[in-house]
Each structure stands twice: as structure tokens, then as C-alpha cells.
Design an enzyme around this catalytic site. Sequence first.
Site, PDB file in Angstrom:
ATOM      1  CG  LEU A 163      -2.217  -0.732   1.210  1.00 30.85           C
ATOM      2  CD1 LEU A 163      -2.889  -0.650   2.577  1.00 30.85           C
ATOM      3  CD2 LEU A 163      -3.149  -0.170   0.143  1.00 30.85           C
ATOM      4  CG  ASP A 164       0.423   4.169  -3.001  1.00 26.51           C
ATOM      5  OD1 ASP A 164       1.199   3.347  -3.502  1.00 26.51           O
ATOM      6  OD2 ASP A 164      -0.537   4.684  -3.606  1.00 26.51           O
ATOM      7  CE  LYS A 165       6.169   8.304   4.623  1.00 20.79           C
ATOM      8  NZ  LYS A 165       7.410   9.111   4.486  1.00 20.79           N
TER       9      LYS A 165
ATOM     10  CB  SER B  84      -2.749   4.105   0.732  1.00 23.16           C
ATOM     11  OG  SER B  84      -2.660   4.790  -0.497  1.00 23.16           O
TER      12      SER B  84
ATOM     13  NE  ARG C 127      -1.856   7.316  -3.420  1.00 28.68           N
ATOM     14  CZ  ARG C 127      -2.405   8.097  -2.496  1.00 28.68           C
ATOM     15  NH1 ARG C 127      -2.743   9.337  -2.820  1.00 28.68           N
ATOM     16  NH2 ARG C 127      -2.611   7.663  -1.275  1.00 28.68           N
TER      17      ARG C 127
END
Length: 251
Positions: free
Chosen positions: A104-106, A108, A188
Site C-alpha cells: 500500500l502506498d505510504k 494510503s 492514483r
Amino acid sequence: MEEQGIRLNKYLSEAGVCSRREADRLISQGRVTVDGGTASMGQKVLPGQQVCVDGKAVGGKERPVLLLVNKPSGVVCTTAAFKGEKNIVDLVNYPIRVYPVGRLDKESEGLILMTNQGELVNKILRRGNAHSKEYLVKVNKPVTSEFLQAMAKGVPILDTVTAPCRIEKTGPQEFRIILVQGLNRQIRRMCEYFDYRVRGLRRIRVMNFTVDGIPVGSYREAAPEEYEALQELLKNSSGKPWKELNKNKNR
């Protein structure tokens, strides 16, 4: 461990505790427990369950683990250590070495699975297996029907076109989306293609697991029945890379 569990006497034998015959004797004497309950003859042990003999955890190789973690924003999904950043391994601080299933993105937050089972990771993540992940997304301007329709059909990003997906509006500037891919910063990038900016992204489901009931920054172990359901979903999945599975097509 076998996908549908392993007989308890075989488990104790392979862990180096005793022979299968001796294991049967220990079980019949009520000296063996599984997850705190007295074991029975012929019982199977599922991944993630804790076996004890005379109150002591069985030694040997590390037991299979599958964790459900509710990742907060600001934590990076890697086992590597970076100065000034907290990674998911540090957050969980689990006594057995585990690693994240995907990322997961930082920025998110939400559900991420962690395990010590490499083949399980491959079967969940390989794009050819098309396993679903569900997200709630907030954006910087009103969500329109045109935007939803275009997102659902597929978006050209990263030198490819995303697979069709399920998406629905959940608020003036919010939507729910279900993906079967895991491209880098996919949601995104998809939004940016239509001049939208993500203001909040939370993953709420991975296959049959949801983040419900897990406080942000906390985790729980997958229940045996959840693990069984996962194995049923994965029974036709391959752990081999997509390119390897498809190398003989179109020849």
C-alpha cells in the site's frame, strides 16, 4: 503444511517432538492442545494454529502465519529500514519474521496481509489469478458518471491499459473501486489521467479478508475458517509468474 491441514500426529512427528505412535499416545492422554483446546485423535492442524505439548509450544520450524494488518498512513510497506520512516514490520513487531503481501502506498491506509508463506504470497499477487482488492477513495472534486464509466473500462497508464474494474459512487467526492491488478500507485495514476487527485485512499478488503474490527495500527491473525476459505479461493491459482504461464500462447 498441507493446504487443508495436517494430521496432528504427523505435525508432531515432523516438528521433531516424537514418533506418530507416541504422538497418538500423548493425544489420547490429553497432553496436547491446539489453540488452547484439548486435542482429539485424528484432528488436523491448520496454518496459524498453535500446538502445545504439556503446555509448551511445539518447537521446530516456524509455524505458518497469516496476519491482517490495518496500516495507518505514513507507514511504508517494506521490510527494509529507512532512516526517519517506520515500516510495516516495525509497526507489527511480530515475534516470527513476516513480510507484506503486496504493498500500500505510504500515504494510503487500510488492510494489508502479512505472512511467512512465500507460495501463498505468489498465489494472491500473480496478476493472472485476478484476485480482488477493494478500496474507498476520496478525490478533490465531484465524481461524475462520465468519470466512473471511463475508470471502469480501463485507463492507459504505465505503458498498459488497466483491466476493467467495478466502481461506484459513494459520496459527492468519493467512490468505491474493486481491482484485480496491483500496478504501482494504480488508483492514483488512474485518477490523475482524468485530472482528479486522490485525497484519501483506504483498502477495506483483500479477497475474503476485510479490515472490519481491526483498529488502525493494529493487527489480528487469520482465523482457521478464514484460512480454509482462502485456500478454496486459491485452489486453481498458480504461483508462477504470468509471463511464464503465457509464454507458449500466440506461438
